[in-house]
Enzyme design. Structure first.
Site, mmCIF file in Angstrom:
data_model
loop_
_atom_site.group_PDB
_atom_site.id
_atom_site.type_symbol
_atom_site.label_atom_id
_atom_site.label_comp_id
_atom_site.label_asym_id
_atom_site.label_seq_id
_atom_site.Cartn_x
_atom_site.Cartn_y
_atom_site.Cartn_z
ATOM 1 N N ASN A 39 25.931 53.746 35.997
ATOM 2 C CA ASN A 39 25.425 54.357 34.832
ATOM 3 C C ASN A 39 26.029 55.213 34.116
ATOM 4 O OD1 ASN A 39 23.381 52.712 35.726
ATOM 5 N ND2 ASN A 39 21.845 54.081 36.432
ATOM 6 N N VAL A 40 26.070 55.343 32.804
ATOM 7 C CA VAL A 40 26.621 56.258 31.811
ATOM 8 C C VAL A 40 25.713 57.610 31.596
ATOM 9 C CG1 VAL A 40 28.388 54.723 31.291
ATOM 10 C CG2 VAL A 40 26.397 55.014 29.818
ATOM 11 N N ASP A 41 24.602 57.258 31.960
ATOM 12 C CA ASP A 41 23.531 58.497 31.669
ATOM 13 C C ASP A 41 23.863 59.782 32.695
ATOM 14 O OD1 ASP A 41 21.736 58.076 33.872
ATOM 15 O OD2 ASP A 41 21.149 56.306 32.763
ATOM 16 N N HIS A 91 31.664 54.072 35.671
ATOM 17 C CA HIS A 91 31.722 53.628 34.137
ATOM 18 C C HIS A 91 31.828 54.815 32.972
ATOM 19 C CE1 HIS A 91 30.216 49.098 35.299
ATOM 20 N NE2 HIS A 91 31.507 49.587 35.718
ATOM 21 N N CYS A 120 40.325 64.279 18.777
ATOM 22 C CA CYS A 120 41.139 65.013 20.000
ATOM 23 C C CYS A 120 41.424 66.186 19.827
ATOM 24 C CB CYS A 120 42.290 63.954 20.523
ATOM 25 S SG CYS A 120 43.325 64.612 21.732
#
Ligand code: BJW
Length: 250
Positions: free
Chosen positions: A103-105, A120, A153
Site C-alpha cells: 500500500n502506498v497510503d 510500492h 526536483c
C-alpha cells in the site's frame, strides 16, 4: 471459519517469527479505494494511462492530478482495526513480526507499525523523473493541490514524479531484500491482496519453500488460496481483531 481462526491462532501463538504481507483490502474499511474489484480504481482509470513511466512522460499533469486526488482522499482516512492490530503485533516483545505492505497510503505508519517495509513506495513522496542522482532519493512532498506549476526536483529542477512503483519498474532493491529476508518466518500471513502483482505476490511461495505456514485473510479466493495452509474468508478489520482476541485469551 471459527475452526480456521483457532488453527491460525494456535500457529501464531507458537511462532517465533511472523511476516504479514498486506494489500489494498486492509485499507478498504478506512475508505481508501482498492485497485481491482467492483469499486476498484482500475474500474474507472486505466493503469496504462496513469501508472506507468510512459503515461507520465506523455501527460505529467494528468498523472499528478490523479495522485493529488488520491492524496486528498487518503488524507481524510484514518487507520482501521486491521492496521491497529498489526501495529500492536509489530511491537510484540516475544514474537518478531514484520509487516510488508504494497500500500502506498500511510495508514500502517499512522497506526504506529514498527519496521514497516513498503514495497510500492509512498503516495506522499516524490522523486526526480529526469533521473538526476540526488533526486533518486525520495523526498516528502506535501503538494496536495496542484497550482500552475508541476512539482520540480529540488536538486536539478527537472520534473518530479510520485515516488511509487509503476508497472514495469523495478522495486527498490533494499526493500525487496528486506522482504525476502522477512520471508524466512514461521508464519506468513497474506491480508487483503489480490495476490496477482509480482514480485510481491511471490513472497508467500518463497516463505513456503523455506518451511513457513501460509495463511490468507481475504473477502474472496485469490490465486494464493490454492497454496495456503489456511484461508479465512472475511474482512481484515473483523478477522484480525478476532485473531488478536484469541491470542490474548491464550
Ligand atoms: C479485502 C477487503 C477487506 C477488499 N478485508 N480483504 C511475474 C509474473 C507475471 C507478471 C509479472 C511478473 N513480474 C513482473 C510482472 C509484471 C507486473 C505484474 O505483476 N503484473 C501483473 C498484474 C500480471 N509487475 C511489475 O511491473 C512490477 N515490477 C517489476 O516486477 O519489476 C521488474 C521488472 C522490470 C521490467 C520488466 C519486467 C520486470 C511493479 C508492480 C508495481 C505495482 N504498482 C501498483 C501501483 C502503485 C502506485 C499507485 O498506487 O498508484 O501497486 S499496481 C497496484 O496493484 C498497486 C498495488 O500495490 C498492487 C497490488 O494490489 P492489491 O493491494 O492486491 O489490491 P487489489 O485491489 O488488487 O486487491 C484488493 C484485495 O483485497 C482483493 O483481493 C479483495 O478481495 C480484498 N479485499 N476489501 C480483506 N475489507
Amino acid at each position: 471459519m471459527q475452526e480456521e481462526l483457532r488453527t491460525l491462532a494456535s500457529r501464531l501463538r507458537a511462532a517465533r517469527t511472523v511476516t504479514v504481507m498486506t494489500g489494498a483490502g486492509v485499507s478498504a474499511a478506512s475508505g481508501v479505494p482498492t485497485f481491482r474489484g467492483p469499486e476498484g480504481l482500475w474500474r474507472s482509470f486505466r493503469p496504462e494511462d496513469l501508472a506507468t513511466p510512459s503515461a507520465f512522460e506523455r501527460d505529467p499533469a494528468l498523472v499528478w492530478e490523479w495522485y493529488a486526488w488520491r492524496r486528498q482522499r487518503v488524507a481524510s482516512c484514518r487507520p482501521n482495526a486491521a492496521h491497529e492490530v498489526l501495529a500492536r503485533w509489530s511491537h510484540d516483545e516475544s514474537t518478531q513480526v514484520h509487516v510488508v505492505t504494497q500500500n502506498v497510503d500511510d495508514l500502517h505508519l499512522r497506526a504506529g507499525t514498527r519496521g514497516l517495509i513498503r514495497l510500492h513506495g509512498s503516495l506522499w513522496e516524490a522523486k526526480c523523473f529526469d533521473g538526476c542522482a540526488a533526486g533518486a532519493r525520495a523526498w516528502r512532498d506535501e503538494t496536495v493541490t496542484l497550482t500552475n506549476r508541476l512539482p520540480r526536483c529540488p536538486h536539478c529542477d527537472g520534473l518530479a514524479r510520485p515516488a511509487v512503483v509503476w508497472f514495469g519498474e523495478s522495486l527498490d532493491a533494499t526493500d525487496v531484500a528486506r522482504a525476502a529476508e522477512a520471508a524466512s518466518c514461521d508464519v506468513f500471513l497474506t491480508v487483503g491482496t489480490s495476490a496477482i502483482v509480482y514480485p510481491a505476490a511471490g513472497f508467500a511461495r518463497i516463505a513456503r519453500g523455506r518451511g513457513a505456514y501460509i495463511a490468507e485473510i481475504n473477502l474472496e479466493q485469490t490465486p494464493a488460496s490454492a497454496s495456503a495452509d489456511v484461508s479465512i474468508f472475511g474482512a481484515a478489520e473483523d478477522v484480525l481483531p478476532t485473531l488478536d482476541r484469541l491470542l490474548v485469551a491464550g
